[in-house]
Design an enzyme around this catalytic site. Sequence first.
Site, PDB file in Angstrom:
ATOM      1  N   LYS A  31     -20.305  22.414  -3.904  1.00  0.00           N
ATOM      2  CA  LYS A  31     -19.504  22.142  -4.987  1.00  0.00           C
ATOM      3  C   LYS A  31     -18.786  20.649  -5.201  1.00  0.00           C
ATOM      4  CE  LYS A  31     -15.965  24.777  -5.494  1.00  0.00           C
ATOM      5  NZ  LYS A  31     -15.071  24.208  -6.604  1.00  0.00           N
ATOM      6  N   ASP A  58     -18.586  21.573 -10.972  1.00  0.00           N
ATOM      7  CA  ASP A  58     -18.040  22.575 -11.584  1.00  0.00           C
ATOM      8  C   ASP A  58     -16.483  21.517 -12.481  1.00  0.00           C
ATOM      9  OD1 ASP A  58     -16.472  24.836 -11.473  1.00  0.00           O
ATOM     10  OD2 ASP A  58     -15.322  24.360  -9.440  1.00  0.00           O
ATOM     11  N   LEU A  59     -16.583  21.139 -13.503  1.00  0.00           N
ATOM     12  CA  LEU A  59     -15.807  20.961 -14.503  1.00  0.00           C
ATOM     13  C   LEU A  59     -14.898  21.372 -15.548  1.00  0.00           C
ATOM     14  CD1 LEU A  59     -17.653  17.045 -14.705  1.00  0.00           C
ATOM     15  CD2 LEU A  59     -16.049  18.155 -12.805  1.00  0.00           C
ATOM     16  N   LYS A  60     -15.838  22.421 -15.538  1.00  0.00           N
ATOM     17  CA  LYS A  60     -15.437  23.654 -16.740  1.00  0.00           C
ATOM     18  C   LYS A  60     -14.753  23.022 -17.556  1.00  0.00           C
ATOM     19  CE  LYS A  60     -13.198  26.633 -12.656  1.00  0.00           C
ATOM     20  NZ  LYS A  60     -13.304  25.391 -11.462  1.00  0.00           N
ATOM     21  N   ASP A  63     -13.922  21.743 -25.080  1.00  0.00           N
ATOM     22  CA  ASP A  63     -13.662  21.096 -25.540  1.00  0.00           C
ATOM     23  C   ASP A  63     -14.181  21.661 -26.897  1.00  0.00           C
ATOM     24  OD1 ASP A  63     -12.625  18.849 -26.979  1.00  0.00           O
ATOM     25  OD2 ASP A  63     -12.092  17.407 -25.125  1.00  0.00           O
ATOM     26  N   ILE A  64     -14.526  20.632 -27.910  1.00  0.00           N
ATOM     27  CA  ILE A  64     -14.842  21.191 -29.081  1.00  0.00           C
ATOM     28  C   ILE A  64     -16.359  20.747 -28.909  1.00  0.00           C
ATOM     29  CG2 ILE A  64     -13.576  19.866 -30.770  1.00  0.00           C
ATOM     30  CD1 ILE A  64     -14.458  17.459 -31.388  1.00  0.00           C
ATOM     31  N   THR A 121     -10.877  33.026 -10.789  1.00  0.00           N
ATOM     32  CA  THR A 121     -10.193  34.100  -9.886  1.00  0.00           C
ATOM     33  C   THR A 121      -8.111  34.045  -9.416  1.00  0.00           C
ATOM     34  OG1 THR A 121     -11.325  32.919  -7.410  1.00  0.00           O
ATOM     35  CG2 THR A 121     -12.173  34.825  -8.651  1.00  0.00           C
ATOM     36  N   GLY A 212     -15.084  27.919   0.260  1.00  0.00           N
ATOM     37  CA  GLY A 212     -14.196  26.309   0.274  1.00  0.00           C
ATOM     38  C   GLY A 212     -13.303  26.892   1.895  1.00  0.00           C
ATOM     39  N   ARG A 213     -12.216  26.433   1.343  1.00  0.00           N
ATOM     40  CA  ARG A 213     -11.105  26.220   3.160  1.00  0.00           C
ATOM     41  C   ARG A 213     -11.190  27.391   4.447  1.00  0.00           C
ATOM     42  NH1 ARG A 213      -5.976  27.069  -0.813  1.00  0.00           N
ATOM     43  NH2 ARG A 213      -7.712  28.713  -2.074  1.00  0.00           N
TER      44      ARG A 213
END
Length: 236
Positions: A31, A58-60, A63-64, A121, A212-213
Site C-alpha cells: 500500500k 491509498d489516496l482516499k 472532491d467534486i 478504523t 503496517g507497523r
Amino acid sequence: MNRPIIALDFPDRQGVADFLNHFSDEKLYVKVGMELFYQEGPEIVTWLKALGHDIFLDLKLHDIPNTVESAMRGIAKLGVAMTNVHAAGGQLMMEGAMRGLVAGTAEGQRRPQLIAVTQLTSTSEAAMQHDQLIAVGLAESVSHYAQLTQASGLDGVVCSALEVSDIKKVTANAFVCLTPGIRPSGSQVGDQKRVVTPADAYQIGSDYIVVGRPITQSETPATAYKKILTEWNGDY
C-alpha cells in the site's frame, strides 16, 4: 495464497528500499499512502511496479465529481491494482471516479479495483456522532455507505473487520471488504480503535487485509510477514 497488503508508511523511497531488502525477490502486495506518495510522487509507483509488486494506491480521494474523475484518469495510467475514494463524497462523485478509471485504463489492461472508505478504523462511534453529526450508530453508518458504494458501481469498501459480516448481508457476493487495523495477538493497537487479528479477519470473511507497523517496525519484517501470511490464510 492470499497476501496481506503491507502498508509502506515510510517518509521516502530510501525507507521503502531498506524495508524491501528484507524480502529478497518475493513479490508483495503493498500500500502506497499519502505520506509516501506526496513525498515521492508517481515515480514511487513506477519503481515498485518495476520490482514486480502489486500496489494499492491509498489516496482516499474526496472532491467534486469532475475533479475526482479527472484524477482517476491519471491514476489509471499508473497501472495500480487498487485505489480508493471516500464514500462520504457521495454517489455522483463515486460514479465519476469509476468513469475516470475506465477511461484512463489502456485497452487490454485490467482496470484497477475501486473501493470506498466507509468510516476510518481510527474513528470511534462517539467521535463519529460528535464530529460528523451522524446520529445513527457506527455499524449503521458503515452499512449505509457500503450500500451506496455498491449502488455507485464500485468494487467494494474499506471497513473494519468488525463490520464485514453486516456488509456482506446487504451487498452482492462479489462486493469486497478490505480491512485495515489488523494487529497480531499481543501487538500494540496504536491509533486504531477497531482492530482484529489476521486469524479473526480470516474467520470473519475479509477479502483483503492491510498490515503496517506489525511488519514494517518489526526487527525481523520477513518473519513477521510470514506469520501474518499464515494466519491470514487460515493455517494456524
